[in-house]
Design a protein around this motif. Structure first.
Motif, mmCIF file in Angstrom:
data_model
loop_
_atom_site.group_PDB
_atom_site.id
_atom_site.type_symbol
_atom_site.label_atom_id
_atom_site.label_comp_id
_atom_site.label_asym_id
_atom_site.label_seq_id
_atom_site.Cartn_x
_atom_site.Cartn_y
_atom_site.Cartn_z
ATOM 1 N N THR A 130 0.842 -1.209 0.000
ATOM 2 C CA THR A 130 0.000 0.000 0.000
ATOM 3 C C THR A 130 0.878 1.261 0.000
ATOM 4 O OG1 THR A 130 -0.221 -0.059 2.407
ATOM 5 C CG2 THR A 130 -2.018 -1.029 1.163
ATOM 6 N N LEU A 167 -6.615 7.662 -2.460
ATOM 7 C CA LEU A 167 -6.352 6.571 -1.508
ATOM 8 C C LEU A 167 -7.579 6.322 -0.632
ATOM 9 C CD1 LEU A 167 -2.789 7.352 -0.034
ATOM 10 C CD2 LEU A 167 -3.363 5.708 -1.813
ATOM 11 N N TYR A 204 -8.629 2.292 -0.971
ATOM 12 C CA TYR A 204 -8.915 1.518 0.247
ATOM 13 C C TYR A 204 -10.304 0.865 0.229
ATOM 14 C CZ TYR A 204 -4.810 3.892 2.204
ATOM 15 O OH TYR A 204 -3.547 4.381 2.434
ATOM 16 N N ASP A 230 0.791 5.650 4.496
ATOM 17 C CA ASP A 230 0.624 5.817 3.045
ATOM 18 C C ASP A 230 0.440 7.292 2.681
ATOM 19 O OD1 ASP A 230 0.620 3.108 3.181
ATOM 20 O OD2 ASP A 230 -1.533 2.871 2.872
ATOM 21 N N GLY A 255 -5.566 3.605 5.924
ATOM 22 C CA GLY A 255 -4.737 2.541 5.350
ATOM 23 C C GLY A 255 -4.518 1.418 6.362
#
Ligand code: ASP
Length: 435
Positions: free
Chosen positions: A87, A246, A251, A318, A404
């Motif tokens: 990730t 993200l 995710y 991340d 994350g």
């Protein structure tokens, strides 16, 4: 009367805090906010940090000793590290792609650049000094730092969480290996301690709307003037776009495709932790709430959360890695430098490592950015260019960091068959909607 869901209460607290801060700045009440409102925000963050170390300790010992079998631990450990790396690398690549396509640093006026450099040179210098200590260490320093020579020393320092994690895992392995009769009272103790701490998190969360109110009101009255913010708007939007990809794209898609959890269930479960991450800018301070949400609301067993989340809070960032990659290229662009492919590949590896090494506290990503800049041959003093917008971006990247971690906990949970329908809100009685 139905009580509002927790995430709405926190959102209202945040909005009211911003409004209060804006009005206070206008009518000359900034000092009032600093003296009489801000301390409550500090107390709120302190109370979260206060339980982070005991929580990690008790839940890791309980979680790992529940595994009963060490091979499960190594299976879980291997997967966790691999997915975390995956990730983080994805985040860096998204960041690099966007910043190269959009090129936010290319249009930065020379006069703005010089003003930013002049205004923030001192602040940038401090970060650079802080980073020098990190770069002077040997290549295996991180490994040495993992093993404490004195447990009590580590327990007294929130920055030594990895050492606490190390000892707790080591202790739990010992617990698995001894005679179960002898292990039982020790396990029972940690079971009970763990329940107590989870209850404390519930109690602290009762104060969350007020805590975030105080934090945001103080932030608004202390924030620098908005002009420089607008000079950096293209860069800021670029980072925000990357973080949004993200948080709202990668995710939930991963979670949906691998665990079947829908978009809305995922966000309903994790949103209070996200809002706290935003308000505190610290994954470490948010950790207790992340753990509670992932366990109680996203259905991951404690054996997994107790292991995956504390490690994630310390090494999986991340949002930070994405920001570091983007900021490095932005600074290079602003100085009119063209980065070669080799330099950009270098940024991928240093941003990944720098995010792993960044502490889970406000502004840590910027200190480690110095290392990324140094490796890529970009002037470190360029840090001054992005100082004005670092705090709001820090708040947003911390949301990505926490989301994350929660995502990976769900993926690892599913892969070792430790993901189930979320339990009844056993520990949530305080904010359960009233009939
Ligand atoms: N504030 C971030 C966190 O705690 C770290 C950073 O990027 O500065 O996750």
């Amino acid at each position: 009367m139905r009580k509002l869901a927790l995430h709405w209460q926190i959102l209202i607290g945040m909005a009211a805090g911003v409004l209060f801060g804006v009005v206070a700045s206008q009518i000359g009440g900034a000092d009032f906010v600093k003296d009489w409102i801000k301390p409550f925000g500090t107390i709120f963050i302190n109370s979260l940090k206060l339980i982070a170390v005991p929580l990690i300790f008790a839940s890791l010992v309980k979680g790992i000793s529940d595994l009963k079998d060490i091979s499960k631990l190594s299976k879980m450990g291997g997967r966790t590290i691999l997915i975390y790396l995956g990730t983080t690398l994805t985040a860096v690549l998204v960041g690099l792609l966007l910043v190269n396509i959009i090129g936010p640093g290319k249009g930065l006026e020379e006069s703005t650049r010089d003003k930013l450099m002049a205004d923030f040179a001192g602040d940038a210098g401090e970060k650079i000094k802080a980073a020098t200590a990190q770069t002077e260490a040997g290549p295996l320093q991180a490994l040495i730092d993992l093993v404490p020579s004195n447990l009590f020393h580590s327990l007294t320092d929130n920055g030594s969480m990895l050492q606490v994690i190390f000892f707790a895992i080591f202790f739990a392995i010992g617990l698995i290996l001894i005679d179960p009769k002898k292990a039982k009272p020790v396990k029972d103790f940690f079971d009970g301690a763990n329940e107590v701490i989870l209850k404390l998190i519930d109690l602290i969360m009762l104060a969350a709307p007020y805590g975030v109110f105080a934090l945001l009101a103080a932030l608004v009255v202390e924030s620098p003037s908005a002009d420089l913010f607008f000079a950096l708007i293209k860069y800021s939007l670029c980072v925000l776009l990357g973080l949004s990809i993200l948080i709202f794209g990668i995710y939930p898609l991963l979670v949906k495709s691998y665990t079947g959890f829908s978009y809305s269930r995922f966000f309903q479960g994790i949103s209070p932790a996200q809002l706290l991450a935003f308000s505190t800018s610290s994954s470490a301070a948010t950790l207790p709430v992340t753990m509670e949400r992932v366990e109680e609301h996203l259905g991951v067993d404690e054996e997994v959360t107790s292991f995956v989340l504390p490690i994630g809070a310390t090494i999986n960032m991340d949002g930070t890695s994405l920001y570091q990659a983007m900021a490095a290229v932005f600074i290079a662009q602003a100085f009119g430098m063209d980065l070669t492919l080799g330099q950009q590949v270098g940024i991928v590896s240093t941003a990944t490592l720098a995010s792993i090494g960044a502490a889970a506290v406000p502004g840590a990503g910027m200190v480690m950015l110095v290392i990324v800049l140094g490796q890529a041959g970009i002037p470190e003093a360029g840090l001054a260019l992005i100082f004005a917008v670092d705090r709001p971006l820090d708040m947003c990247r911390t949301v990505a960091n926490v989301t994350g971690d929660a995502t990976v906990a769900m993926l690892v949970g599913k892969s070792v068959d430790k993901l189930h329908e979320p339990r009844e809100r056993k520990l949530d009685d305080y904010y359960k909607p009233e009939e």
